[in-house]
Design an enzyme around this catalytic site. Structure first.
Site, PDB file in Angstrom:
ATOM      1  N   CYS A   2       0.848  -1.183   0.000  1.00  0.00           N
ATOM      2  CA  CYS A   2       0.000   0.000   0.000  1.00  0.00           C
ATOM      3  C   CYS A   2       0.885   1.235   0.000  1.00  0.00           C
ATOM      4  CB  CYS A   2      -0.885   0.014   1.248  1.00  0.00           C
ATOM      5  SG  CYS A   2      -1.907  -1.473   1.436  1.00  0.00           S
ATOM      6  N   ALA A  52      -5.022  -4.494  -2.319  1.00  0.00           N
ATOM      7  CA  ALA A  52      -5.617  -5.607  -1.583  1.00  0.00           C
ATOM      8  C   ALA A  52      -4.936  -6.921  -1.954  1.00  0.00           C
ATOM      9  CB  ALA A  52      -7.113  -5.696  -1.881  1.00  0.00           C
ATOM     10  N   GLY A  79       2.570  -3.374   3.658  1.00  0.00           N
ATOM     11  CA  GLY A  79       3.435  -4.543   3.727  1.00  0.00           C
ATOM     12  C   GLY A  79       2.700  -5.820   4.082  1.00  0.00           C
ATOM     13  N   GLU A  80       3.478  -6.792   4.508  1.00  0.00           N
ATOM     14  CA  GLU A  80       2.939  -8.097   4.903  1.00  0.00           C
ATOM     15  C   GLU A  80       3.720  -8.595   6.117  1.00  0.00           C
ATOM     16  OE1 GLU A  80       0.394  -9.198   3.343  1.00  0.00           O
ATOM     17  OE2 GLU A  80       0.475  -8.232   1.378  1.00  0.00           O
ATOM     18  N   ASP A 103      -3.573  -9.071   8.422  1.00  0.00           N
ATOM     19  CA  ASP A 103      -2.380  -8.950   9.249  1.00  0.00           C
ATOM     20  C   ASP A 103      -2.298  -7.572   9.892  1.00  0.00           C
ATOM     21  OD1 ASP A 103      -1.963  -7.886   6.691  1.00  0.00           O
ATOM     22  OD2 ASP A 103       0.194  -8.211   6.765  1.00  0.00           O
TER      23      ASP A 103
END
Length: 611
Positions: A2, A52, A79-80, A103
């Protein structure tokens, strides 16, 4: 992935500044094409553009967490976090209730449970701003290896701005992009000082850093960096541990609720990631894995070994495709596409700064544009060379023993400068680079190790893991996110980085070659040709028409370039007439790319240069 922005000011009511926060957020639209969100409170404003990837239905941001009708904290997050499922289970056991599957909410609730210590529990690539409404403070956090970017600006009369990219900050009406003498030193020295944002009053959150902003000011803390730990495993155990780590890392990083692929060059690094990802998908009943490679028209047929590359990529790419059975596509580029003015301008817009690396950026931009038409998430082999010691100069005694950054020592001594000599004298780049080099070495923790060669190779690795890799990760992030493509980097998992960093150099080169540990840990899943292949960096076009196009462009900008204040015009004109090199790493070609990049930067941005 994002794009995030934010503004904190304890002296004004930011609920009245929605238009400014929206303008900042709008600059991040390419990073997050799927949704926009704004969150405003008295002293804080957050903006978010969403790509997304996980929890498509309920993962919108900025996200808040409430208790008894009161907002406790808010986050704008990029991020992740790959271990979010384990963390969510642990937090549920501690009484937390979740309303989403994202997350992002896990990160928020981890902060509520563990305070600032929550950063030690995160595994992933991330950059975020988190506002604690109870304590009235902002936290800015960046992942350990700096995979995701995060900048903050301290040049307002009051308050702090932050964003994923500088352009988000400079959308604020009270800012101006100014590059002063110190910024020019950073831009031109190739030192890549962590935390330096080039523009005046702009700072980068360092990899593995947490910044707290409160009424008392800005407080910085590094929560992680590569550090000394005694390595007690024998060689067989070390090789086995590397493989176990890679299996776990890739298994975590192939999780996505959108189409996923790999970037495949036919080198050891990308081939390992492709093979392990294909196996992981197959175990889960998925696949086949999609893969993509970049190539240039005529490159495979007319390839000439150059100063950095012995072989073309294409034959090895196709060997991996046949061995692993991916659904593969080659993205083949020509010179006209690489030189397209709109593409080169788009690259500059994405980077915010001149790069001087020419087709190494434009080809990646074009590759990612094609990949994004088919996939939303890609896995890359980036950073394996920094982790495992893959570059040729890791094995060159002249470079290893040089008293400067290795990538600087690799530059030809005969390379002419196109920068104005008076400017160079005033900038004192040699001294600036030397100071940056000494500062970097001072950060290295050698522990009780007294072996001179081990100590030097630990320094060598540290320089690459904290400086050089940032150039490549930043390129990867900017070029991919310009198309809303998330690129994951398994070799940057901090567990693998820390383990290999502390492995003795003799083990890292146990078979007399580069990246011995990686090759030994994964040879069983690769074709023999790739296992035997020498290191070859990201490809660069060898088409003579590309260099001619660069020279033609140089002739067109010579007389009216806004970059003339930085350049030695006589040297630039001589450069246009210099001998052709037909080498993507040739000194003349690099210098031409530098001039054109500086010219485009000052033509297309409102940047002001001050002495």
């Amino acid at each position: 992935m994002c794009g995030i922005v934010g503004w904190v000011d304890f002296t004004r009511d930011l609920r009245l500044e929605g238009a400014t926060v929206r303008a900042m957020t709008a600059t991040m639209a390419l990073r997050g094409p799927d949704a926009e969100g704004i969150w405003l409170r008295e002293h804080v404003g957050f903006g978010h553009r969403r790509l997304a990837v996980i929890d498509l239905a309920t993962g919108d941001q900025p996200m808040t967490v409430e208790r008894d009708g009161r907002t406790l904290a808010a986050i704008t997050y990029s991020g992740e976090v790959y271990n979010y499922r384990e963390l969510r289970d642990e937090l549920r056991g501690r009484g937390h209730e979740f309303r989403t599957e994202s997350d992002t909410e896990v990160v928020l609730r981890a902060y509520l449970e563990w305070g600032e210590g929550f950063v030690d529990r995160l595994n992933g690539m991330y950059a975020f701003g988190l506002w604690d409404t109870r304590e009235q403070r902002l936290l800015l956090v960046r992942d350990r290896m700096g995979i995701k970017p995060l900048f903050f600006f301290t040049g307002l009369a009051e308050g702090v701005l932050f964003g994923s990219e500088p352009k988000a900050v400079f959308a604020h009406p009270e800012t101006e992009p100014v590059v002063d003498t110190d910024g020019l030193r950073e831009l031109l020295s190739f030192a890549r000082t962590p935390g330096h944002g080039v523009y005046r009053d702009l700072h980068e959150v360092r990899p593995g850093e947490l910044i707290r902003v409160d009424r008392d000011g800005v407080h910085r803390r590094r929560y992680w960096q590569p550090g000394y730990q005694e390595h007690r495993d024998d060689l067989d155990t070390t090789i086995r541990t590397v493989r176990e780590l890679l299996d776990d890392i890739v298994r975590r990083q192939i999780i996505a609720d959108v189409p996923l692929c790999t970037l495949l060059s036919g080198g050891l690094d990308s081939s390992v990631i492709t093979a392990l990802a294909a196996a992981g998908l197959a175990e889960g009943g998925g696949g086949p894995l999609r893969s993509f490679a970049v190539d240039f028209v005529g490159q495979a047929e007319n390839f000439r070994p150059d100063s950095m590359r012995d072989t073309p990529d294409a034959p090895y790419v196709h060997d991996v495709v046949k061995h692993v059975h991916t659904a593969h596509e080659d993205i083949v580029l020509d010179t006209a596409t690489l030189m397209d003015p709109l593409t080169r301008s788009a690259v500059l817009t994405a980077t915010d700064l001149p790069t001087g690396m020419g087709d190494l950026f434009t080809s990646l931009y074009l590759l990612f544009r094609s990949v994004r038409e088919r996939s939303t998430v890609a896995l890359s082999g980036e950073a394996a060379d920094e982790v495992f010691g893959g570059y040729r100069w890791f094995h060159d005694p002249r470079v290893v023993n040089a008293d400067t950054f290795p990538w600087v020592a690799m530059l030809p001594q005969s390379q002419r400068t196109v920068l104005d000599l008076d400017l160079l004298r005033s900038l004192r780049l040699t001294e600036y680079r030397a100071d940056a080099y000494r500062d970097a070495l001072a950060e290295v923790d050698h522990g009780p190790d007294t072996d001179p060669h081990n100590r030097r190779m630990r320094e060598f690795s540290y320089l690459h893991l904290t400086r050089f890799v940032q150039i490549l990760l930043d390129r990867k992030d900017r070029m991919s996110m310009a198309h809303g493509l998330e690129v994951r980097v398994p070799f940057c998992d901090h567990r693998l980085v820390q383990y290999v960093y502390n492995t003795p150099w003799a083990m890292k080169t146990y078979d007399g070659r580069e990246k011995s540990l990686l090759r030994g840990a994964t040879a069983d899943v690769l074709p023999a040709s790739v296992v035997a292949r020498m290191k070859s960096p990201y490809p660069s076009t060898q088409d003579a028409r590309y260099e001619q196009a660069l020279r033609d462009q140089l002739g067109r900008v010579l007389d009216d370039s806004p970059a003339r204040v930085l350049l030695d015009e006589r040297e630039v004109r001589a450069l246009r007439e210099s001998a052709f090199e037909h080498d993507g790493f040739g000194a003349s070609r690099r210098s031409i790319e530098q001039v054109l990049s500086l010219d485009l930067w000052l033509r297309r941005t409102p940047t002001r240069i001050v002495g």
